[in-house]
Design a protein around this motif. Structure first.
Motif, PDB file in Angstrom:
ATOM      1  N   HIS A   1     120.820 -11.146  34.500  1.00 50.69           N
ATOM      2  CA  HIS A   1     120.585 -12.269  35.339  1.00 50.69           C
ATOM      3  C   HIS A   1     121.481 -11.784  36.592  1.00 50.69           C
ATOM      4  O   HIS A   1     121.123 -12.400  37.769  1.00 50.69           O
ATOM      5  CB  HIS A   1     120.927 -13.514  34.686  1.00 50.69           C
ATOM      6  CG  HIS A   1     122.276 -13.795  34.412  1.00 50.69           C
ATOM      7  ND1 HIS A   1     122.775 -13.338  33.355  1.00 50.69           N
ATOM      8  CD2 HIS A   1     123.421 -14.473  35.033  1.00 50.69           C
ATOM      9  CE1 HIS A   1     124.273 -13.670  33.451  1.00 50.69           C
ATOM     10  NE2 HIS A   1     124.330 -14.199  34.438  1.00 50.69           N
TER      11      HIS A   1
ATOM     12  N   THR B   1     117.371  -6.114  33.836  1.00 49.86           N
ATOM     13  CA  THR B   1     116.920  -7.369  33.151  1.00 49.86           C
ATOM     14  C   THR B   1     118.331  -8.405  33.184  1.00 49.86           C
ATOM     15  O   THR B   1     118.020  -9.541  32.604  1.00 49.86           O
ATOM     16  CB  THR B   1     116.417  -7.043  31.929  1.00 49.86           C
ATOM     17  OG1 THR B   1     117.636  -6.425  31.030  1.00 49.86           O
ATOM     18  CG2 THR B   1     115.338  -6.172  31.812  1.00 49.86           C
TER      19      THR B   1
ATOM     20  N   SER C   1     119.165  -9.945  38.977  1.00 48.19           N
ATOM     21  CA  SER C   1     118.025 -10.515  39.758  1.00 48.19           C
ATOM     22  C   SER C   1     118.763 -11.233  40.694  1.00 48.19           C
ATOM     23  O   SER C   1     117.773 -11.865  41.614  1.00 48.19           O
ATOM     24  CB  SER C   1     117.241 -11.082  38.538  1.00 48.19           C
ATOM     25  OG  SER C   1     117.879 -12.261  38.117  1.00 48.19           O
ATOM     26  N   SER C   2     119.748 -11.849  40.643  1.00 48.71           N
ATOM     27  CA  SER C   2     120.305 -12.761  42.013  1.00 48.71           C
ATOM     28  C   SER C   2     121.536 -12.212  42.557  1.00 48.71           C
ATOM     29  O   SER C   2     121.579 -11.781  43.584  1.00 48.71           O
ATOM     30  CB  SER C   2     120.854 -13.846  40.989  1.00 48.71           C
ATOM     31  OG  SER C   2     121.565 -13.990  39.983  1.00 48.71           O
TER      32      SER C   2
END
Length: 230
Positions: free
Chosen positions: A211, A209, A214-215
């Motif tokens: 950031h 979860t 996710s990137s």
């Protein structure tokens, strides 16, 4: 007066007499040691009680005197924070004046950060290495800043070690991913591509979860994967 011939005394009686005398001396010697140990124990106990009595008073005084130094630190005046302003003690003097206190320990942290701002990396490392805390934010932060100091000195291998210590100290989703990113960058700069890849993979696996996961972590992991398995 009749003189007793020593040869006429049974040898067993003489031996027993000598044995008793030896035991008497031994017991006397033991008694002296027991008394000495007792006195040492009493002195140690008294010293410890005095220390416990003085510690809160000393800590409170240290906190009062550190207030202005911390104020200068937060204002960005690191020279006054370290050395004092002519009226109030600086962090360096507080560390010397109040060893063993929580305030002196925390002053080591502030001092290390102040030296980092002044780009005095050896001094920063020296004081940050003295800082010890159970708090997961401050201790990990201290290790991360030590990693930064080593990075500034181009010692990326050592920097990665401290970033990993910070990342794995009481792991959490708020700070650990960021420390792993810094570790990955240090590893890659040092040519340790597999270790850098593993850092990104750890973020993806443990902190889905975040950031970072996710990137950045996915992107960099894919990039390094292509490099590793070409």
């Amino acid at each position: 007066m009749k003189i007793i011939d020593i040869n006429s005394i049974p040898r067993k009686i003489i031996a027993n007499s000598r044995e008793k005398e030896s035991l008497k001396k031994l017991n006397h010697s033991k008694k002296k040691w027991y008394i000495l140990f007792f006195l040492i124990a009493c002195m140690a106990a008294a010293s410890w009680l005095w220390f416990l009595y003085r510690k809160p008073i000393k800590s409170l005084k240290a906190e009062d005197e550190a207030f202005q130094a911390v104020y200068h630190f937060e204002a960005g005046d690191f020279d006054k924070a370290l050395k004092g302003d002519g009226v109030h003690k600086g962090l360096l003097e507080i560390i010397k004046a109040y060893p063993g206190t929580t305030t002196a320990n925390l002053a080591c942290f502030y001092t290390g950060i102040a030296y980092m701002h002044q780009k005095q990396y050896d001094e920063a490392l020296a004081f940050l290495s003295r800082f010890k805390a159970k708090d997961f934010i401050l201790q990990a932060r201290a290790w991360s800043v030590m990693g930064d100091a080593h990075s500034e000195q181009k010692n990326h291998k050592q920097a990665a070690i401290y970033y990993m210590k910070a990342a794995h100290y009481k792991e959490n989703s708020v700070y650990s991913p960021g420390y792993l990113i810094k570790a990955a960058i240090a590893f890659e700069t040092d040519g340790q591509y597999k270790q850098a890849y593993d850092c990104y993979q750890e973020i993806i696996a443990k902190y889905p979860t975040s950031h970072y996961s996710s990137s950045l972590a996915i992107k960099e992991s894919n990039r390094l994967s292509a490099t590793l398995y070409l």
